[in-house]
Design a protein around this motif. Structure first.
Motif, PDB file in Angstrom:
ATOM      1  N   PRO A   1       2.163 -12.223   3.169  1.00 57.23           N
ATOM      2  CA  PRO A   1       2.771 -10.877   3.123  1.00 57.23           C
ATOM      3  C   PRO A   1       3.615 -10.557   4.363  1.00 57.23           C
ATOM      4  CG  PRO A   1       0.492 -10.789   2.424  1.00 57.23           C
ATOM      5  CD  PRO A   1       0.709 -12.146   2.987  1.00 57.23           C
TER       6      PRO A   1
ATOM      7  N   PHE B   1       7.483  -9.607   4.182  1.00 58.36           N
ATOM      8  CA  PHE B   1       7.960  -8.332   4.736  1.00 58.36           C
ATOM      9  C   PHE B   1       9.096  -8.550   5.733  1.00 58.36           C
ATOM     10  CE2 PHE B   1       7.870  -4.941   7.882  1.00 58.36           C
ATOM     11  CZ  PHE B   1       7.888  -3.801   7.083  1.00 58.36           C
TER      12      PHE B   1
ATOM     13  N   ASP C   1      12.286  -9.590   3.986  1.00 58.26           N
ATOM     14  CA  ASP C   1      12.935  -8.454   3.327  1.00 58.26           C
ATOM     15  C   ASP C   1      13.653  -7.554   4.334  1.00 58.26           C
ATOM     16  OD1 ASP C   1      13.303  -6.709   0.869  1.00 58.26           O
ATOM     17  OD2 ASP C   1      12.215  -5.322   2.184  1.00 58.26           O
ATOM     18  N   GLN C   2      13.058  -7.359   5.510  1.00 56.71           N
ATOM     19  CA  GLN C   2      13.696  -6.524   6.528  1.00 56.71           C
ATOM     20  C   GLN C   2      14.865  -7.229   7.193  1.00 56.71           C
ATOM     21  OE1 GLN C   2      12.883  -3.291   7.249  1.00 56.71           O
ATOM     22  NE2 GLN C   2      11.507  -3.423   5.477  1.00 56.71           N
TER      23      GLN C   2
ATOM     24  N   ALA D   1      -0.076  -2.995   8.811  1.00 61.73           N
ATOM     25  CA  ALA D   1       0.877  -2.187   8.037  1.00 61.73           C
ATOM     26  C   ALA D   1       1.796  -3.082   7.206  1.00 61.73           C
ATOM     27  CB  ALA D   1       1.695  -1.308   8.987  1.00 61.73           C
ATOM     28  N   MET D   2       2.243  -4.221   7.763  1.00 59.89           N
ATOM     29  CA  MET D   2       3.111  -5.128   6.999  1.00 59.89           C
ATOM     30  C   MET D   2       2.357  -5.755   5.836  1.00 59.89           C
ATOM     31  SD  MET D   2       5.530  -7.023   9.852  1.00 59.89           S
ATOM     32  CE  MET D   2       4.194  -7.522  10.945  1.00 59.89           C
TER      33      MET D   2
ATOM     34  N   TRP E   1      -0.234  -4.480   4.215  1.00 60.38           N
ATOM     35  CA  TRP E   1      -0.458  -3.438   3.210  1.00 60.38           C
ATOM     36  C   TRP E   1       0.816  -3.155   2.413  1.00 60.38           C
ATOM     37  CZ3 TRP E   1      -4.546  -0.878   1.207  1.00 60.38           C
ATOM     38  CH2 TRP E   1      -4.299   0.284   0.470  1.00 60.38           C
ATOM     39  N   SER E   2       1.956  -3.275   3.072  1.00 60.29           N
ATOM     40  CA  SER E   2       3.209  -2.958   2.398  1.00 60.29           C
ATOM     41  C   SER E   2       3.692  -4.089   1.501  1.00 60.29           C
ATOM     42  CB  SER E   2       4.290  -2.638   3.439  1.00 60.29           C
ATOM     43  OG  SER E   2       5.542  -2.425   2.842  1.00 60.29           O
ATOM     44  N   ALA E   3       3.479  -5.349   1.896  1.00 59.84           N
ATOM     45  CA  ALA E   3       4.049  -6.478   1.153  1.00 59.84           C
ATOM     46  C   ALA E   3       3.048  -7.221   0.295  1.00 59.84           C
ATOM     47  CB  ALA E   3       4.694  -7.466   2.129  1.00 59.84           C
TER      48      ALA E   3
ATOM     49  N   ALA F   1      -0.103  -5.542  -5.348  1.00 57.19           N
ATOM     50  CA  ALA F   1      -0.825  -4.276  -5.546  1.00 57.19           C
ATOM     51  C   ALA F   1      -2.282  -4.517  -5.902  1.00 57.19           C
ATOM     52  CB  ALA F   1      -0.134  -3.443  -6.636  1.00 57.19           C
TER      53      ALA F   1
ATOM     54  N   ARG G   1      -4.090  -5.789  -2.511  1.00 59.03           N
ATOM     55  CA  ARG G   1      -3.622  -5.191  -1.261  1.00 59.03           C
ATOM     56  C   ARG G   1      -4.777  -4.832  -0.345  1.00 59.03           C
ATOM     57  NH1 ARG G   1       0.381  -0.477  -2.320  1.00 59.03           N
ATOM     58  NH2 ARG G   1       1.623  -2.310  -2.924  1.00 59.03           N
TER      59      ARG G   1
ATOM     60  N   THR H   1      -5.582  -6.679   3.270  1.00 59.71           N
ATOM     61  CA  THR H   1      -5.579  -5.874   4.492  1.00 59.71           C
ATOM     62  C   THR H   1      -6.940  -5.898   5.174  1.00 59.71           C
ATOM     63  OG1 THR H   1      -3.927  -4.440   3.462  1.00 59.71           O
ATOM     64  CG2 THR H   1      -5.014  -3.610   5.431  1.00 59.71           C
TER      65      THR H   1
END
Length: 257
Positions: free
Chosen positions: A128, A132, A135-136, A182-183, A185-187, A190, A193, A197
């Protein structure tokens, strides 16, 4: 050379210059004479190392500086030490700037790598983060591999510096861990997740046992017993002696009938 001394017993008394001219030459006279300037330098060098000379006093000050305090050290030693320290700091800052510039340049030129399939415990946490950052990086002028390499470098420096008790690197380690969570959890997918994390949080907590060793949140309480020194101060006023000729005090009058 004529002599101005008076004769003794009818004989001429030679003066000092006559005796000096008649004296045999020294043994070193047969050797090659030294230039006057070199001979003067050698004589000055020997004189400066004698007791009370310039170099002798400087050597004594340097020898005594090992056991003396800052205020007792000679001024020239302080000046030399400060100049040497400032020069060393400038050299270290310049070298650190070159190293940092080369590192950032190398990170920017890192070729893109595969993000991995995310298998295994480490892949569950690492995939993840790679996704992330990739993607950024699409919206930034930097390669995804460079962002991932910088993320790894920041975590490694925070772990090592925190192990040695550096406060700045411990703060960096804490921020690095929170950003990683945080990265993830975001990437993360679902469905997994929360598990990804939570697994990352456990890994970060275990690593923090080394990075934050010795850190405590308990307040430090210093118990100092009050020091009481019982001292009794007595102030006694001694009356001044009566002047001669007065049999009674001014406030005392004789009894009159």
């Amino acid at each position: 050379m004529p002599s101005h001394d008076k004769p003794i017993n009818g004989q001429q008394n030679p003066n000092f210059l006559d005796l000096l001219n008649q004296a045999p030459p020294p043994p070193d006279a047969k050797r090659r004479p030294r230039p006057k300037r070199l001979a003067g330098l050698c004589a000055a060098w020997r004189e400066s190392w004698k007791e009370g000379g310039f170099l002798y006093q400087r050597w004594e000050e340097l020898f005594q500086a090992r056991h003396a305090g800052w205020h007792e050290i000679a001024v020239w030693i302080k000046t030399a030490g400060l100049i040497a320290g400032l020069s060393l700091i400038v050299m270290m800052v310049d070298a650190a700037g070159d190293i940092a510039s080369a590192t950032l340049t190398g990170l920017s030129n890192v070729p893109a790598t595969d993000a991995g399939d995310g298998s295994g415990l480490w892949g569950t946490v690492d995939h993840p983060i790679r996704a992330f950052l990739a993607d950024q990086a699409a919206h930034l002028a930097v390669a995804p591999a460079a962002l991932y390499a910088f993320w790894q470098l920041a975590g490694l420096l925070g772990l090592i510096g925190g192990f040695f008790g550096n406060a700045g690197t411990r703060i960096a380690w804490t921020l690095w861990g929170l950003a990683s969570l945080a990265m993830i959890w975001s990437a993360a997918p679902a469905g997994g997740r929360a598990a990804a994390t939570g697994l990352a949080a456990l890994m970060w907590a275990l690593a923090s046992a080394f990075a934050l060793r010795g850190l405590t949140l308990r307040p430090i309480v210093h118990n100092h017993l009050p020091q009481f020194n019982p001292e009794l101060h007595l102030h006694a006023t001694v009356p001044a002696p009566a002047p001669a000729g007065d049999d009674f005090d001014d406030n005392v009058h004789p009894l009159q009938r």
